[in-house]
Design a protein around this motif. Structure first.
Motif, short mmCIF file in Angstrom:
data_model
loop_
_atom_site.label_atom_id
_atom_site.label_comp_id
_atom_site.label_asym_id
_atom_site.label_seq_id
_atom_site.Cartn_x
_atom_site.Cartn_y
_atom_site.Cartn_z
N SER A 1 0.72 -1.17 -0.03
CA SER A 1 0.14 0.10 -0.05
C SER A 1 0.90 1.19 -0.06
CB SER A 1 -1.08 -0.13 1.46
OG SER A 1 -0.17 0.15 2.39
N THR A 2 2.36 1.02 0.44
CA THR A 2 2.90 2.25 0.41
C THR A 2 3.86 2.62 -0.85
OG1 THR A 2 4.96 0.99 1.38
CG2 THR A 2 3.16 2.04 3.17
N LYS A 3 3.83 1.73 -1.71
CA LYS A 3 4.15 1.59 -3.06
C LYS A 3 5.75 1.67 -2.90
CE LYS A 3 0.58 1.94 -5.34
NZ LYS A 3 -0.29 0.46 -5.42
N LYS A 4 6.26 1.32 -1.67
CA LYS A 4 7.84 1.08 -1.42
C LYS A 4 8.42 -0.35 -1.62
CE LYS A 4 8.04 4.66 1.97
NZ LYS A 4 8.51 5.02 3.09
N PHE A 5 9.54 -0.65 -1.93
CA PHE A 5 10.31 -1.93 -2.13
C PHE A 5 11.24 -2.11 -1.56
CE2 PHE A 5 8.40 0.22 -6.13
CZ PHE A 5 7.43 -0.98 -6.69
N TYR A 6 11.43 -3.30 -1.25
CA TYR A 6 12.50 -3.83 -0.35
C TYR A 6 13.28 -4.89 -1.54
CZ TYR A 6 15.41 -6.85 2.64
OH TYR A 6 16.29 -7.61 3.08
N THR A 7 14.53 -4.89 -1.76
CA THR A 7 15.38 -5.37 -2.45
C THR A 7 16.35 -6.07 -1.57
OG1 THR A 7 15.05 -3.98 -4.31
CG2 THR A 7 16.94 -5.48 -4.45
N GLY A 8 16.57 -7.30 -1.85
CA GLY A 8 17.76 -8.07 -0.69
C GLY A 8 18.07 -9.31 -1.25
N MET A 9 18.97 -10.01 -0.65
CA MET A 9 19.25 -11.42 -1.00
C MET A 9 19.46 -12.32 0.16
SD MET A 9 23.33 -10.79 -1.98
CE MET A 9 24.66 -10.76 -0.49
N THR A 10 18.98 -13.49 -0.22
CA THR A 10 19.27 -14.56 1.00
C THR A 10 19.32 -15.89 0.20
OG1 THR A 10 17.66 -15.47 2.64
CG2 THR A 10 16.74 -14.90 0.74
N ASN A 11 19.79 -16.76 1.00
CA ASN A 11 20.13 -18.25 0.68
C ASN A 11 18.79 -19.08 0.89
OD1 ASN A 11 20.45 -18.41 3.23
ND2 ASN A 11 22.38 -19.43 3.20
N ASP A 12 17.79 -18.35 1.70
CA ASP A 12 16.65 -19.44 1.88
C ASP A 12 15.38 -18.31 1.87
OD1 ASP A 12 14.48 -20.53 3.14
OD2 ASP A 12 15.88 -21.56 4.55
N ILE A 13 14.80 -18.02 0.99
CA ILE A 13 13.58 -17.22 0.60
C ILE A 13 12.46 -17.66 1.52
CG2 ILE A 13 12.53 -18.52 -1.32
CD1 ILE A 13 12.86 -14.74 -1.07
N ASP A 14 12.13 -18.78 1.90
CA ASP A 14 11.19 -18.99 2.82
C ASP A 14 11.47 -18.38 4.31
OD1 ASP A 14 9.24 -20.28 1.21
OD2 ASP A 14 10.30 -22.06 1.53
N ILE A 43 16.78 -16.82 -8.82
CA ILE A 43 17.94 -17.64 -8.33
C ILE A 43 19.26 -17.61 -9.12
CG2 ILE A 43 18.42 -19.93 -8.19
CD1 ILE A 43 15.44 -20.55 -7.58
N VAL A 44 20.38 -17.15 -8.43
CA VAL A 44 21.70 -17.17 -9.14
C VAL A 44 22.46 -18.21 -8.34
CG1 VAL A 44 21.22 -14.71 -9.65
CG2 VAL A 44 22.34 -15.65 -7.55
N ASN A 45 23.91 -18.40 -9.12
CA ASN A 45 24.69 -19.37 -8.74
C ASN A 45 25.55 -19.37 -7.54
OD1 ASN A 45 24.01 -20.96 -11.04
ND2 ASN A 45 25.28 -19.89 -12.47
N ARG A 47 26.95 -16.18 -4.35
CA ARG A 47 26.58 -14.74 -3.52
C ARG A 47 27.21 -13.54 -4.07
NH1 ARG A 47 25.19 -13.68 1.61
NH2 ARG A 47 25.94 -11.81 2.44
N ILE A 48 27.95 -13.81 -4.88
CA ILE A 48 28.66 -12.63 -5.63
C ILE A 48 27.52 -12.17 -6.82
CG2 ILE A 48 30.56 -11.98 -7.48
CD1 ILE A 48 32.50 -14.02 -5.74
N GLU A 49 27.23 -13.36 -7.49
CA GLU A 49 26.20 -12.82 -8.64
C GLU A 49 24.98 -12.28 -7.89
OE1 GLU A 49 24.93 -15.87 -11.32
OE2 GLU A 49 26.99 -16.79 -11.18
N ALA A 50 24.36 -12.64 -6.85
CA ALA A 50 23.45 -12.31 -5.84
C ALA A 50 23.59 -10.83 -5.67
CB ALA A 50 23.00 -13.19 -4.79
N ARG A 51 24.66 -10.54 -5.09
CA ARG A 51 25.19 -8.98 -4.59
C ARG A 51 25.05 -8.10 -6.02
NH1 ARG A 51 24.32 -4.95 -2.26
NH2 ARG A 51 26.07 -3.82 -1.31
N LYS A 52 25.66 -8.74 -6.98
CA LYS A 52 25.68 -7.82 -8.23
C LYS A 52 24.32 -7.30 -8.68
CE LYS A 52 30.01 -9.20 -10.10
NZ LYS A 52 30.84 -9.96 -11.11
#
Length: 76
Positions: A1-14, A43-45, A47-52
């Motif tokens: 509802s706020t139209k804001k976004f969170y962008t992050g990375m994790t090795n376990d989405i659940d 999904i990337v291979n 952590r380096i790819e995830a950070r990029k």
């Protein structure tokens, strides 16, 4: 509802979604929110790819792509 976004990375989405839902981690973006949803996951291979990829989505052109993804998902 706020139209804001969170962008992050994790090795376990659940686990990460559960942490946000239950406010178990001190993430300022989601700390006070309860009405958010996952709109994109890639999904990337390693952590380096995830950070990029995370840095890209936080950049100017990456935010434009992110907004297009959100608009496309809202049409469905």
């Amino acid at each position: 509802s706020t139209k804001k976004f969170y962008t992050g990375m994790t090795n376990d989405i659940d686990r990460r979604l559960n942490e946000h839902t239950n406010h178990e981690q001190n993430t300022r973006t989601t700390l006070k929110l309860t009405d958010y949803k996952l709109v994109y996951c890639q999904i990337v291979n390693n952590r380096i790819e995830a950070r990029k990829l995370e840095k890209y989505f936080k950049s100017g052109s990456g935010r434009e792509i992110r907004n297009e993804i959100v608009q496309y998902n809202n049409r469905e």
